[in-house]
Design a protein around this motif. Structure first.
Motif, PDB file in Angstrom:
ATOM      1  N   LEU A 734       0.834  -1.195   0.000  1.00 43.44           N
ATOM      2  CA  LEU A 734       0.000   0.000   0.000  1.00 43.44           C
ATOM      3  C   LEU A 734       0.876   1.255   0.000  1.00 43.44           C
ATOM      4  CD1 LEU A 734      -2.781   1.357   0.219  1.00 43.44           C
ATOM      5  CD2 LEU A 734      -2.565   1.195   2.699  1.00 43.44           C
ATOM      6  N   ALA A 735       1.960   1.208   0.777  1.00 45.47           N
ATOM      7  CA  ALA A 735       2.847   2.365   0.849  1.00 45.47           C
ATOM      8  C   ALA A 735       3.464   2.660  -0.514  1.00 45.47           C
ATOM      9  CB  ALA A 735       3.941   2.117   1.890  1.00 45.47           C
ATOM     10  N   GLU A 736       3.907   1.600  -1.202  1.00 45.47           N
ATOM     11  CA  GLU A 736       4.466   1.793  -2.548  1.00 45.47           C
ATOM     12  C   GLU A 736       3.425   2.434  -3.462  1.00 45.47           C
ATOM     13  OE1 GLU A 736       7.502   1.482  -3.463  1.00 45.47           O
ATOM     14  OE2 GLU A 736       8.347  -0.512  -3.165  1.00 45.47           O
ATOM     15  N   GLU A 737       2.213   1.898  -3.400  1.00 46.77           N
ATOM     16  CA  GLU A 737       1.134   2.356  -4.274  1.00 46.77           C
ATOM     17  C   GLU A 737       0.859   3.841  -4.058  1.00 46.77           C
ATOM     18  OE1 GLU A 737      -0.298   0.733  -6.606  1.00 46.77           O
ATOM     19  OE2 GLU A 737      -2.063   1.983  -7.061  1.00 46.77           O
ATOM     20  N   LEU A 738       0.795   4.227  -2.780  1.00 43.58           N
ATOM     21  CA  LEU A 738       0.448   5.619  -2.482  1.00 43.58           C
ATOM     22  C   LEU A 738       1.630   6.544  -2.739  1.00 43.58           C
ATOM     23  CD1 LEU A 738      -1.728   5.069   0.719  1.00 43.58           C
ATOM     24  CD2 LEU A 738      -2.448   5.254  -1.685  1.00 43.58           C
ATOM     25  N   TRP A 739       2.820   6.029  -2.495  1.00 42.99           N
ATOM     26  CA  TRP A 739       4.034   6.808  -2.773  1.00 42.99           C
ATOM     27  C   TRP A 739       4.102   7.140  -4.254  1.00 42.99           C
ATOM     28  CZ3 TRP A 739       6.772   9.302   0.578  1.00 42.99           C
ATOM     29  CH2 TRP A 739       8.096   9.679   0.320  1.00 42.99           C
ATOM     30  N   GLU A 740       3.761   6.148  -5.060  1.00 39.78           N
ATOM     31  CA  GLU A 740       3.741   6.341  -6.503  1.00 39.78           C
ATOM     32  C   GLU A 740       2.629   7.321  -6.883  1.00 39.78           C
ATOM     33  OE1 GLU A 740       4.011   3.326 -10.232  1.00 39.78           O
ATOM     34  OE2 GLU A 740       2.108   3.299  -9.152  1.00 39.78           O
ATOM     35  N   ALA A 741       1.470   7.112  -6.288  1.00 37.14           N
ATOM     36  CA  ALA A 741       0.337   7.998  -6.599  1.00 37.14           C
ATOM     37  C   ALA A 741       0.673   9.447  -6.259  1.00 37.14           C
ATOM     38  CB  ALA A 741      -0.900   7.544  -5.830  1.00 37.14           C
ATOM     39  N   LEU A 742       1.510   9.625  -5.234  1.00 35.99           N
ATOM     40  CA  LEU A 742       1.884  10.984  -4.832  1.00 35.99           C
ATOM     41  C   LEU A 742       3.014  11.542  -5.702  1.00 35.99           C
ATOM     42  CD1 LEU A 742       1.616  10.545  -0.962  1.00 35.99           C
ATOM     43  CD2 LEU A 742       0.266  12.144  -2.351  1.00 35.99           C
ATOM     44  N   GLY A 743       3.390  10.767  -6.721  1.00 28.78           N
ATOM     45  CA  GLY A 743       4.299  11.308  -7.712  1.00 28.78           C
ATOM     46  C   GLY A 743       5.756  10.868  -7.609  1.00 28.78           C
ATOM     47  N   HIS A 744       6.047   9.895  -6.770  1.00 36.90           N
ATOM     48  CA  HIS A 744       7.432   9.428  -6.654  1.00 36.90           C
ATOM     49  C   HIS A 744       7.673   8.297  -7.634  1.00 36.90           C
ATOM     50  CE1 HIS A 744       8.100  11.764  -2.977  1.00 36.90           C
ATOM     51  NE2 HIS A 744       6.838  11.478  -2.705  1.00 36.90           N
ATOM     52  N   GLU A 745       8.817   8.348  -8.302  1.00 39.37           N
ATOM     53  CA  GLU A 745       9.081   7.316  -9.300  1.00 39.37           C
ATOM     54  C   GLU A 745       9.779   6.109  -8.718  1.00 39.37           C
ATOM     55  OE1 GLU A 745      10.866   8.922 -12.819  1.00 39.37           O
ATOM     56  OE2 GLU A 745       9.126  10.260 -13.114  1.00 39.37           O
ATOM     57  N   ALA A 746      10.723   6.343  -7.795  1.00 41.85           N
ATOM     58  CA  ALA A 746      11.481   5.210  -7.241  1.00 41.85           C
ATOM     59  C   ALA A 746      10.680   4.546  -6.126  1.00 41.85           C
ATOM     60  CB  ALA A 746      12.819   5.691  -6.705  1.00 41.85           C
ATOM     61  N   SER A 747      11.022   3.316  -5.847  1.00 38.17           N
ATOM     62  CA  SER A 747      10.409   2.590  -4.732  1.00 38.17           C
ATOM     63  C   SER A 747      10.601   3.375  -3.442  1.00 38.17           C
ATOM     64  CB  SER A 747      11.066   1.215  -4.588  1.00 38.17           C
ATOM     65  OG  SER A 747      10.755   0.664  -3.316  1.00 38.17           O
ATOM     66  N   ILE A 748       9.594   3.342  -2.601  1.00 39.12           N
ATOM     67  CA  ILE A 748       9.693   4.051  -1.319  1.00 39.12           C
ATOM     68  C   ILE A 748      10.831   3.485  -0.470  1.00 39.12           C
ATOM     69  CG2 ILE A 748       8.027   2.578  -0.103  1.00 39.12           C
ATOM     70  CD1 ILE A 748       6.963   5.135   1.270  1.00 39.12           C
ATOM     71  N   PHE A 749      11.185   2.218  -0.750  1.00 42.04           N
ATOM     72  CA  PHE A 749      12.230   1.576   0.059  1.00 42.04           C
ATOM     73  C   PHE A 749      13.634   1.865  -0.470  1.00 42.04           C
ATOM     74  CE2 PHE A 749       8.369  -0.922   0.735  1.00 42.04           C
ATOM     75  CZ  PHE A 749       8.273  -0.789   2.113  1.00 42.04           C
ATOM     76  N   ASP A 750      13.705   2.511  -1.650  1.00 45.71           N
ATOM     77  CA  ASP A 750      15.018   2.902  -2.167  1.00 45.71           C
ATOM     78  C   ASP A 750      15.259   4.348  -1.787  1.00 45.71           C
ATOM     79  OD1 ASP A 750      15.653   0.469  -3.181  1.00 45.71           O
ATOM     80  OD2 ASP A 750      14.863   0.883  -5.178  1.00 45.71           O
ATOM     81  N   GLY A 751      16.026   4.537  -0.763  1.00 43.53           N
ATOM     82  CA  GLY A 751      16.267   5.891  -0.284  1.00 43.53           C
ATOM     83  C   GLY A 751      15.787   6.012   1.147  1.00 43.53           C
ATOM     84  N   ALA A 752      16.405   6.933   1.856  1.00 44.36           N
ATOM     85  CA  ALA A 752      16.089   7.114   3.272  1.00 44.36           C
ATOM     86  C   ALA A 752      14.853   7.994   3.383  1.00 44.36           C
ATOM     87  CB  ALA A 752      17.269   7.744   4.004  1.00 44.36           C
TER      88      ALA A 752
END
Length: 827
Positions: A734-752
């Motif tokens: 769900l976090a990945e999905e929403l992170w993407e929906a909010l406009g982020h291209e990379a995986s939420i887990f790639d990066g601090a």
RNA sequence: GCCGGGAUGGCGGAAUCGGUAGACGCGGCGGACUCAAAAUCCGCUUCCUGCAAAGGAGUGAGGGUUCGAGUCCCUCUCCCGGCACCA
């Protein structure tokens, strides 16, 4: 889409999408190069499962999810997290199941592994599938055998004859750790004693180190204590009592006893040998022989449960023989009895009925003399004993040691016996050497060849692995040897040293040997020419965080510590403790009991994941209760976390929709109260997740969302976005999905991406202060944070209800705790 | 018997250093939306007395320290886990 035009949360779709993407993009996998030079390595370990035919059970998922949440949290904080998984697929459990269903384990296990793999992917663990181990794979057990060979060469593996635990149902010997209260840990059958030559690892050589290091480890207290109890150190002395001949003179023979109370030696009025003690024969006189042998035969027939029952009356017989008590010089009777065990201490005791409850009970029953040699302070030493006196005091009836304190007496008497050549101080451990032989089929063959001329010879490393042959008739029998002993073409070989005809060891090794080093192998699975690559091993190990069940406190967790120490001593590792941190999780209870098929209270995970999604199931499991204490699985409870995740989804999409519609308000600054709550939540969750406070972290996130949505208000990006990484450990898809929906291209887990805590933004401007009169709350006041007492008191006195309670009384004292309370003490 | 961990509403559980006990969730009750239901949303929900305001009781039991105790100290009961004729 629903009728508002907003998207609805369909967990199955979201989770399938992200599992496929993680797989395709290798989000969780490491290359060998990455393993060699990680930026900020963090090794998150969980106990690899035994791949049963039933598939993952809730307990597995609970354990893995907790570890995965912890691992994902550290990754979101910028660490390079290695989180491997594998399969502990050898062993009696699989073999018994294979026998039951009539399928060969070599056919059965791959199916189970495939099913487990599917389920493990489905729960969304951050597993590195490029570095898994399967203990039944020759590429793995080659190195398990290599570990054996290292220990064998160092003299830490040896073949010994002696009493062993035999499970008549599993038809194999068991290690002491696998006997629970006299029962086989696998099948609950009472264990019998047999005399069979077996391979042992000399773990007792490491007893003191295993005990001492416990002090330095960051482990759950319950696990540390379990290991301490199991190692069972006691300090005392080994004393020698000369055996007397028929004329009452000393013979060459001596009975060695271990005692923690050498100070009470003057009170030793008889001796007891274990019925199996080798000296029984020598001390028994002709007129007692028949009775003694009958008793021994009776004891032999008993299994461990019957023999070790402590609530039955003690039995025993007099051998007719005598020893001399070296302290008093008196002859004392030598008995054999069921309450003395061959496998602890020396298998013989000096009985001091005055100061040992068991000896007192026995002496009373058989009318043996009871002498007081310890008197409590201020007590009359001549009072006859009505029960054994165990407490402190001074020595009496002890010749020149009279009046000495018992503690001083211990060392004084040891010193004296040492001068006499009749004893010395000794430390005894309850821990036994680890019996690793199993008379079964489904395990790695012990890599030894027996040669008439050269004796037992280790299989040369270049000849490893000794491959387990496919044998159709693998049913164990009562013979005390493995089914492999039926396969002549396999065990017939030649001696690696002299080339003469020789025979392979046909026993396989204990499953716990497979699991005693698997965590060392994970980062090294890319190498087929060595067990361990020094660089990679040094980079990743010891394990940073290990989370698992406490049922392995004295099994796997003790064995793997020992193997790590041994490999360190042999130069293969440069650390001796495998796990920097270990946390034992609790147990999931349902309908008042641990889930079990027989109780019919098992939850099958697949349908629940199907209905609610893995994210909800994970979040619910973590929300049940404190992770280290376990929780009560209530079927209806899953709706809480499910609704929460739906609300998170909905809130994020509300922001996305508003932004898409060009609504500038969606990008506005966060509301002051919400922002304060946000930073308080960041603080709380950042502190609690690494401490495994998952239930309270989820509660804090729910509370935050309630604040964001309070009164049905619309959220803005700055309020929602920082929440996503905080739910990510629990609900990664769900976090990945929403992170993407909010406009982020990379995986939420790639990066601090963990949100930063800003203390200034968490500070409250006004606080509610409780006003008490004599400790009872009579009202509350709103004051500026850190308001001074004068201001607070003025406001409090203006409070109507407070005024009423202060009428007509004298305020003697006012206690003010800023931001907390104001207490008027009246009299 | 020894060692470790516990006991808090109808239920699962919160409570930082001794400072408003019951966060969060389940369940329950009431309401909104709906033709209706589901879903969703809003409110209430420790117990007792009371229309209310308010008062009283309350964290396994009993005692203690303190202005104030779920939290600290002493004694005890019960539950879970480890060890156990371990000399």
């Amino acid at each position: 889409m629903d009728n508002d035009g907003r998207r609805t949360y369909v967990p199955g779709d979201v989770e399938r999408k992200w599992q496929e993407r993680w797989e395709a993009e290798g989000t969780n996998a490491f290359t060998t190069d990455e393993l060699r030079s990680p930026e900020n390595p963090f090794y998150q370990l969980m106990m690899f499962p035994y791949p049963s035919a039933e598939g993952l059970h809730v307990g597995n998922i609970y354990a893995f999810t907790g570890a995965d949440v912890h691992g994902r949290f550290h990754r979101l904080q910028g660490k390079t997290v290695f989180e491997p998984i594998g399969f502990d697929a050898f062993g009696i459990h699989s073999e018994n199941f294979a026998l039951k269903v009539g399928v060969h384990p070599m056919d059965l296990i791959p199916k189970n592994v495939a099913n487990f793999t599917r389920q493990l992917r489905r729960i969304g663990g951050m597993f590195d599938w490029d570095h898994t181990v399967d203990t039944t794979d020759p590429a793995y057990y080659k190195w398990t055998q290599w570990v054996f060979v290292q220990l064998f060469r160092a003299g830490l593996a040896e073949r010994r004859d002696g009493a062993v635990n035999w499970c008549p149902s599993c038809k194999t010997v068991l290690a002491n750790e696998q006997v629970i209260a006299g029962l086989c840990e696998r099948c609950d059958t009472p264990v019998e004693q047999r005399n069979l030559p077996q391979w042992y690892f000399r773990i007792t050589d490491y007893a003191q180190r295993l005990l001492d290091n416990l002090e330095t480890l960051d482990w759950s207290e319950t696990t540390r204590k379990a290991q301490q109890n199991w190692i069972g150190r006691s300090e005392g002395g080994e004393l020698r009592f000369p055996v007397l001949d028929a004329g009452g003179s000393d013979t060459e023979a001596q009975v060695h006893v271990f005692t923690t109370r050498p100070d009470t030696i003057f009170g030793a009025t008889y001796m007891v040998l274990a019925p199996e003690h080798p000296l029984v024969d020598a001390v028994t006189t002709p007129d007692h022989r028949a009775e003694v042998e009958a008793y021994q035969a009776e004891m032999r027939k008993l299994d461990l449960v019957a023999r070790q029952k402590t609530d039955k009356e003690k039995t025993g017989v007099f051998t007719g023989g005598f020893c001399r008590n070296p302290a008093t010089g008196e002859p004392i009777q030598v008995w054999i009895a069921d309450y003395v065990l061959m496998d602890y201490g020396t298998g013989a005791i000096m009985a001091v009925p005055g100061h040992d409850e068991r000896d007192f009970e026995f002496a009373t029953k058989f009318e043996l003399p009871i002498v007081r040699v310890v008197a409590p302070e201020d007590a009359d030493a001549s009072t006859p004993l009505e029960e054994a006196y165990i407490g402190p005091g001074r020595l009496v009836n002890s010749g020149r040691f009279d009046d000495m304190d018992v503690e001083a007496g211990k060392s004084a008497i040891i010193a004296w016996l040492e001068d006499e050549g009749l004893g010395e101080s000794r430390i005894n451990y309850r821990l036994h050497d680890w019996c690793i032989s199993r008379q079964r089929y489904w395990g790695p063959p012990i890599p030894v060849i027996y040669c008439d001329a050269c004796g037992p010879v280790a299989v040369p490393e270049e000849d490893l692995p000794v491959v387990l042959p496919r044998v159709e008739d693998f049913k164990p029998d009562d013979s005390g040897v493995s089914p492999l002993a039926r396969v002549a073409e396999w065990y017939e070989t030649t001696c690696p040293e002299c080339g003469e005809a020789a025979r392979r060891e046909t026993d396989v090794s204990d499953t716990f040997l497979d699991s005693s080093w698997y965590f060392l192998r994970y980062p090294n699975t890319d190498f087929d020419d060595k067990a361990l690559d020094a660089g990679i091993t040094g980079t990743w190990l010891p394990v940073d965080s290990y989370i698992g069940g406490n049922e392995h406190a004295v099994l796997h967790l003790m064995y793997s510590r020992f193997i790590t120490m041994a490999l360190k001593d042999l130069g293969h590792l440069d650390f001796e403790e495998p796990y920097k941190q270990f946390r034992a999780h609790g147990l999931i209870i349902r309908e008042g009991a641990k889930m079990s098929k027989s109780k019919g209270n098992v939850i099958v995970p697949d349908p629940i994941i199907e209905e609610f999604g893995a994210d909800t199931f994970r979040t619910y499991l973590m929300f049940l209760g404190p992770y280290e204490e376990g929780g009560d699985y209530q079927d209806e409870g899953i709706y809480g976390p499910f609704g929460f995740l739906k609300r998170v989804f909905d809130t994020a999409h509300q922001v996305v929709a508003a932004e898409a519609a060009g609504d500038a308000a969606a990008d506005a600054a966060p509301d002051g109260d919400v922002e304060r709550k946000l930073h308080q939540t960041i603080r709380q969750v950042s502190e609690q997740v690494p401490a495994l406070g998952f239930n309270t972290s989820i509660a804090a996130l729910m509370e935050y969302l309630n604040t964001v949505r309070a009164g049905g208000r619309s959220a803005v990006r700055a309020e929602v976005e920082p929440m996503i990484p905080m739910i990510a450990p629990f609900a990664p898809h769900l976090a990945e999905e929403l992170w993407e929906a909010l406009g982020h291209e990379a995986s939420i887990f790639d990066g601090a991406n963990w949100p930063e805590f800003d203390a200034a933004k968490a500070v409250e401007n006004t606080v509610t202060v409780a006003v008490q009169v004599n400790g009872k709350v009579r009202g509350t006041i709103e004051v500026a944070a850190e308001a001074d007492q004068e201001r607070a008191e003025a406001l409090a006195r203006a409070e109507e209800n407070v005024t009423r309670h202060l009428e007509g009384v004298t305020v003697r004292r006012v206690i003010y705790v800023p931001n907390r309370l104001l207490n008027f003490v009246v009299g």
